[in-house]
Design an enzyme around this catalytic site. Structure first.
Site, PDB file in Angstrom:
ATOM      1  CD1 TRP A  28      47.515   7.289 -37.130  1.00  0.00           C
ATOM      2  CD2 TRP A  28      48.841   6.409 -38.687  1.00  0.00           C
ATOM      3  NE1 TRP A  28      47.115   7.800 -38.340  1.00  0.00           N
ATOM      4  CE2 TRP A  28      47.914   7.275 -39.325  1.00  0.00           C
ATOM      5  CE3 TRP A  28      49.769   5.740 -39.465  1.00  0.00           C
ATOM      6  CZ2 TRP A  28      47.904   7.486 -40.705  1.00  0.00           C
ATOM      7  CZ3 TRP A  28      49.754   5.956 -40.844  1.00  0.00           C
ATOM      8  CH2 TRP A  28      48.834   6.815 -41.444  1.00  0.00           C
ATOM      9  CG  ASP A  29      49.396  11.434 -36.237  1.00  0.00           C
ATOM     10  OD1 ASP A  29      48.670  10.425 -36.299  1.00  0.00           O
ATOM     11  OD2 ASP A  29      48.948  12.586 -36.278  1.00  0.00           O
ATOM     12  CD  GLU A  36      40.980   9.343 -38.970  1.00  0.00           C
ATOM     13  OE1 GLU A  36      41.188  10.544 -39.241  1.00  0.00           O
ATOM     14  OE2 GLU A  36      41.127   8.864 -37.834  1.00  0.00           O
ATOM     15  CD  GLN A  48      46.220  10.036 -43.817  1.00  0.00           C
ATOM     16  OE1 GLN A  48      45.824  10.211 -42.686  1.00  0.00           O
ATOM     17  NE2 GLN A  48      47.504   9.989 -44.110  1.00  0.00           N
TER      18      GLN A  48
END
Lengths: 774, 774
Positions: free
Chosen positions: A361-362, A492, A605
């Site tokens: 998805w980066d 995550e 994050q």
């Protein structure tokens, strides 16, 4: 954290040889041109520690998933980035002794990559065990102009001594990945070919059956001390399975230089018929050899000049920051050129083999904004087309999990549209990627104005994604809202949570955006839309359902603290800021068990802040601030994707110090080996975050309803900085210094933009060719 | 679900040969004696589908854990139950044709295991391709009396035809596990030995280095049609790596029988010095051969008679139920004999290789009550000692996850005390096993009255476990209670949940029970206790902390519905009873993705009800009923451990029909291949649940503060039933029929017990040797 790379505005320089850092330097000085790439391994034999790495874009191997208790819907394989044949190899013997930095005495050593030119350069002086003193100098690149070609020039100057020099120049196809099970080989040898002026191998990957032809031509000459050159003839060539080599030999005296020029072509059947590969490869190679090293080099440098012209960022007064940002831009541009719609941006690019797969998805969340603002819109569009091409596979992927009626779940990690990661908590649950992919479409349209993309490609993707969300939520009788159970957010360090704020928010946004696009297209282009909707069986009732779910989506919140909750139950955790952790505990992922990390309040994050990054304008400043103040102290930034978002938010909230701290963390992550893992390769996708930190963070770039906003501020650590901005075909240079802001329109159309914040901005117009100071 | 096994009170009978069922029958007719076991593979060559299986208790191989994203604390390996050398093998050729059920015409086939005697019997009539008609008859067992010995008698009667018969009798050590990566071999060959009267191989497992000596003696004789016997001499023996064989040959006429008697000894260095294995094995084998087949068989049957005498259950009027319960008891007794404190009860026993490891929480939660009531207390005690022996490893295991100060986390699956499963959601999170292990101590003491076990063993284990819970909870400011985040309950259809009611409840119970035990020991045996407490650094302050945490433990509950919540947020799910699911969706684990299962309300085995099973007396009947009524309809019973708990609760709540439905589900799970997986082996540990269903369910057995309670009821489907009960050294037979209840005291001490429910029971006293009717 290490600090051995010399600070320089354009170059990554290693001075002096420290074998323990060799793998790190190999990663940092990697070469790539979008089609192929390689780590900065030595050309000559090196028996010390090294991670040999040559990679061909899109070529992978599906390693079987092995798990204690198999469950339905688990992905069948984990796609490995495959180590490809090594074409740079030389074996050089002088007076019978093999040249090898591990056995000779290294008197002097200098390795650098010049980011301006994309050329890897090395100079080293060696005292051999037989007493000879030699100086090696090599210049290498994979051509930006001719993606299937690479070459190097390698000069061996004899400073002291005398003897016979023997060179074997080869392709080694017997390579394997470092983490292969039981050193399993993933390539099958199809043949070796010795022609009069070149040697080639043809090999095929097991299972995936990608065929690759690698071919070399080696030219050797002797340069006398007066500079005059004479060719050294080959003494023969030989082949063994998966390997071809050509030999040269000559007497060599002190003052003389043996010059080796080696050219390679590497072609795969992704681009050509397999049975034409040898022939085509011979043509590519022969063209390159005819052009010669110097011409190839000039072309290559020109190509890089063009790239820098569109995308450079300058920083005055902080060479470390300057080097950092250029390194990030350089690696991104080496990794992805937008020329092949089947490719995407893997997390290690061409710098290592760790982490499988080519797209995360980066791509949409981090890389797309970079390419949207630093290249022609066509390149960003390729990234969107890539996902559209995978739509059918995404529908199949959702089908494997029990979703129906055209619901699409894009894979978390993929090579070809299939899911190729192998942990359920990621593949089944980290579904927010579907949101980022939809957001990418929105982002592309708001930056480029290209609403045509919606018809039909964008609408097809959006519909598949919206249908996924529609089925993925369920009505909670307890909450009288739609809830989303069992997900993993961008953070995550939590798995299988319920009502992840970010995921619920982006899902609701997707549902609404899909309905909006459909409704506006129905109004604007009614006939075309009717056909599209009919093909998709998309009715107004379904659109109403999308909106109804979005409107009734549950978003966890603590009204007392005035913050959104990352997920249900977050406040049951023991809340203790990161700065109260012992230094020995950091980074947590190297010091704590996964168990402890999952239960802790620490965030890899920050999900809520990631949501703010996408949807900033949905929230008032006080809300942004309260949530930032709550989550920032709990965030450990152990995702390389994290600090840039914090830079951008902190800067817009006026937290200057925090913004700069976070910028440093992202900009030199690899150069200073911050996470102690650069030896495995560089963190490519997060590099776009560094660009965002500067341009969206300090520069304040935003796109709001077709209008470009800038709000540049100068970090006090810098004297000045500038960045390039490609906006709707017009290139602009934005320069910021304590004298103010300069906007230089380098394009051919007038640019209008807003200068300031969303609440307080003034319009500025810059005519083509003009520079405006504000 | 299949229905090919003939109903019989004592035998498992397969009549007629269906190759597709061969693996299932091989599982059902497995042999075991606690030390070794084997599937009911054919002795002679079989080229059709078969799962060869020979297993040695405690011998395993650690397969490396491979995962996409490695995290700290992941277990390093997954322990495989290892396929061991095959000692039963025969190759028989008649007139040059190999005897093989896959190539001959099978005219008649009968395979059975007689549970009364523990003997596997097979009779088959074959028409060979060369026209001969032969009848094979074999009887095989692994000796209950001599655990290291096994033997069989194999008669081949020639009915039609004539020819030379050639026999090769061998040990095959070149075996591998069916799921091995790339058919990897896990054994290393150390040597082969051909002696005058026996052949042996010595082999060693890779990595774990278990050494095994397997030795055979084969006796062949010819029986004339009048019954007179003459020995057939060996024609020689031979060896190849990992394999030894001896050959025999003789002419054979119609009416004659070739009789093969084969004896084996299998010894490992778990029990003997590795360098003595060959010698010791020769002695064990020679003793067995001297005793001869008939004597070994008699001994073996005697041993089984003793077992049945202590543990049989009879059911009149329902032969399927009778066969089912005996099958369950038989397999449990084959798997675990309590003679070796290093062993435990693996989920497949000696019936298959699937699922690694030798002990799960099943041991304490399911198997311990069975052994406590059907054998001398010493056997149950061994199961407790096993965990005490692993305490240090459990402390290390907790240490790997960051726990300190003697906190112990027992592994979810183990061979030697180390964790050997490899999925984080199980190994890190399914921590309720720690609770079951503590409960096992409580259960053992309340049944046996052996409080001595606490000093020091029980207290050491309890303290380690209590310390784990103390550290595993955290204080929630939001709830003002202790919470437990990130766990997986017994219901493995949820992962990483917060505040699992069952786990929180049993943790609080452990903390309280540990404190209680400590305080009562301090009062009763103050000096001894002082030493123990000092050795454990267990202070009264820490005991107070245990109690304080227990008292403030959060237990999720929905007051409106009046039910405990399986975990936080359970009511956010879409609640829809199992009976509304389409038949095609069942079993869910074969039809739904893991993703969908996790999010659904469907329960593999019901956590709250499992808690009621342990702590029934803590709750009033209305509460039990409300929760049963809520959870039972959501439970899919896809854990083999589930239905028995529901039988017991349903019966005590007066839900007779449900109780019987659940009983049927557990009793014939393997015999009728309910879950379509018996081919992989039988579900050994859940078999204890079938016993519990009868004795605790219909029989109403409870232990309350040192007093035995019975409350027998007769299912309307049965005419009568009886069970044996070993209670504090006294064996009792409880018979239930429509004429009432008979209690027969077969021991030497007077027994007092309570007959009835916890609220309404009368005392009954039965003198030694007497029978009382009530």
């Amino acid at each position: 954290m290490k600090d051995y790379i010399k600070h320089d505005p354009w170059k990554i320089i290693e001075e002096g040889f420290v074998p323990e850092y060799n793998r790190i330097s190999e990663s940092l000085c990697s070469l790539g041109n979008g089609h192929m790439g390689q780590r900065a391994n030595f050309e000559e034999t090196y028996t010390g520690d090294t991670l040999p790495g040559n990679y061909m874009a899109g070529v992978y191997y599906p390693d079987k998933t092995i798990v204690g208790w198999w469950k339905n819907g688990y992905p069948e394989y984990f796609a490995k980035v495959l180590n490809a044949p090594d074409w740079i190899g030389l074996s050089i013997r002088l007076g019978g002794e093999e040249i090898d930095l591990a056995t000779a005495e290294v008197e002097d050593f200098h390795r650098e990559i010049d980011m301006k030119t994309g050329i890897l350069f090395r100079r080293t002086r060696l005292r051999l065990n037989n007493g000879s003193l030699v100086e090696l100098e090599s210049s290498r690149f994979v051509s930006m102009e001719r993606p299937e070609a690479g070459c190097f020039r390698y000069d061996l100057r004899l400073l002291e001594g005398e003897g016979k020099i023997e060179v074997s120049s080869f392709i080694e196809g017997n390579v394997h990945n470092e983490d292969a099970n039981y050193n399993e080989y993933f390539w099958e040898q199809l043949g070796e070919y010795l022609d009069s002026d070149s040697e080639a191998i043809l090999i095929k990957t097991k299972k995936t059956a990608f065929t690759l032809a690698s071919r070399i031509t080696t030219k050797v000459s002797l340069l006398a001390s007066d500079g005059s050159a004479s060719a050294v003839d080959s003494t023969g060539s030989e082949k063994t399975p998966g390997r071809v080599a050509r030999s040269f030999s000559s007497p060599l005296k002190a003052g003389e230089t043996l010059r080796i020029e080696k050219y390679n072509s590497s072609l795969t059947d992704r681009d050509h018929d397999a049975d034409k590969l040898l022939e085509k490869g011979a043509a590519v190679l022969s063209d390159a050899v005819s052009a010669g090293f110097d011409t190839l080099k000039e072309e290559h440098i020109r190509a890089w000049a063009h790239i820098w012209d569109q995308s450079d960022i300058t920083i005055d007064g902080d060479v470390a920051a300057q080097q950092g940002i250029r390194f990030n831009i350089f690696q991104l541009k080496q990794t992805y050129t937008g020329k092949d719609e089947r490719l995407n941006i893997g997390p290690k690019g061409f710098t290592g083999e760790k982490y499988g797969g080519a797209s995360y998805w980066d791509t949409e969340a981090y890389c797309l904004p970079f390419f949207l603002s630093t290249a022609d819109a066509g390149i960003a569009r390729q990234l969107l087309v890539y996902r559209h091409n995978h739509l059918e596979r995404a529908i199949e992927n959702a089908g494997k999990l029990g979703f129906t009626e055209g619901a699409a779940l894009y894979p978390m990690v993929t090579m070809n549209g299939e899911e190729c990661h192998n942990e359920w908590e990621i593949t089944f649950e980290e579904i927010h990627r579907n949101g980022a992919i939809a957001f990418g479409i929105y982002d592309y349209i708001r930056c480029t104005g290209d609403r045509d993309y919606l018809m039909p490609m964008g609408m097809e993707v959006l519909t598949g994604i919206a249908r996924f969300w529609k089925q993925r939520v369920n009505w909670s009788e307890a909450k009288k809202k739609y809830v989303m159970l069992g997900v993993t957010g961008p953070n995550e360090y939590e798995n299988n949570v319920h009502n992840n704020w970010y995921t619920n928010y982006i899902a609701a946004w997707c549902l609404r955006y899909t309905a909006q696009c459909a409704e506006s297209l129905a109004a604007e282009r009614s006939e075309e839309y009717r056909d599209l909707a009919s093909g998709l069986s998309l009715t107004s009732a379904e659109l109403a359902e999308f909106k109804s779910i979005a409107d009734q989506m549950y978003l966890p919140e603590d009204t007392e603290k005035g913050v959104y909750l990352q997920q249900d139950g977050f406040l049951d955790k023991e809340i203790k800021p990161v700065d109260q952790l012992a230094a020995a505990d950091r980074p947590l992922n190297q010091n704590w068990s996964w168990d402890r990390i999952l239960r802790s309040c620490y965030i890899k994050q920050a999900d809520v802040l990631q949501g703010f990054f996408f949807f900033e304008d949905d929230f008032d400043t006080e809300t942004l601030k309260r949530n930032f103040d709550f989550y920032e102290p709990l965030t450990v930034h152990e995702s390389s994707l994290s600090p840039c978002v914090h830079t951008i938010l902190a800067e817009s909230l006026g937290y200057k110090e925090k913004a700069y701290e976070m910028y440093l963390r992202t900009a030199r992550l690899d150069l200073d080996d911050y996470n102690n893992d650069t030896e495995d390769g560089c963190h490519i996708t997060s590099m776009a975050g560094t660009w965002m930190s500067v341009v969206m963070g300090f520069g304040g770039l935003r796109h709001r309803e077709g209008t470009l906003y800038l709000n540049p501020a100068l970090p006090e650590q810098w004297k000045a900085y500038s960045f390039k901005l490609m906006n709707r075909g017009t290139l602009m240079r934005v320069s910021v210094s304590d004298r103010g802001i300069e906007l230089e329109n380098q394009g051919e159309k007038t640019v209008s933009l807003m200068l300031g914040t969303r609440d307080d901005a003034k319009e500025v117009t810059v005519e083509a060719g003009q520079t405006v100071s504000c």
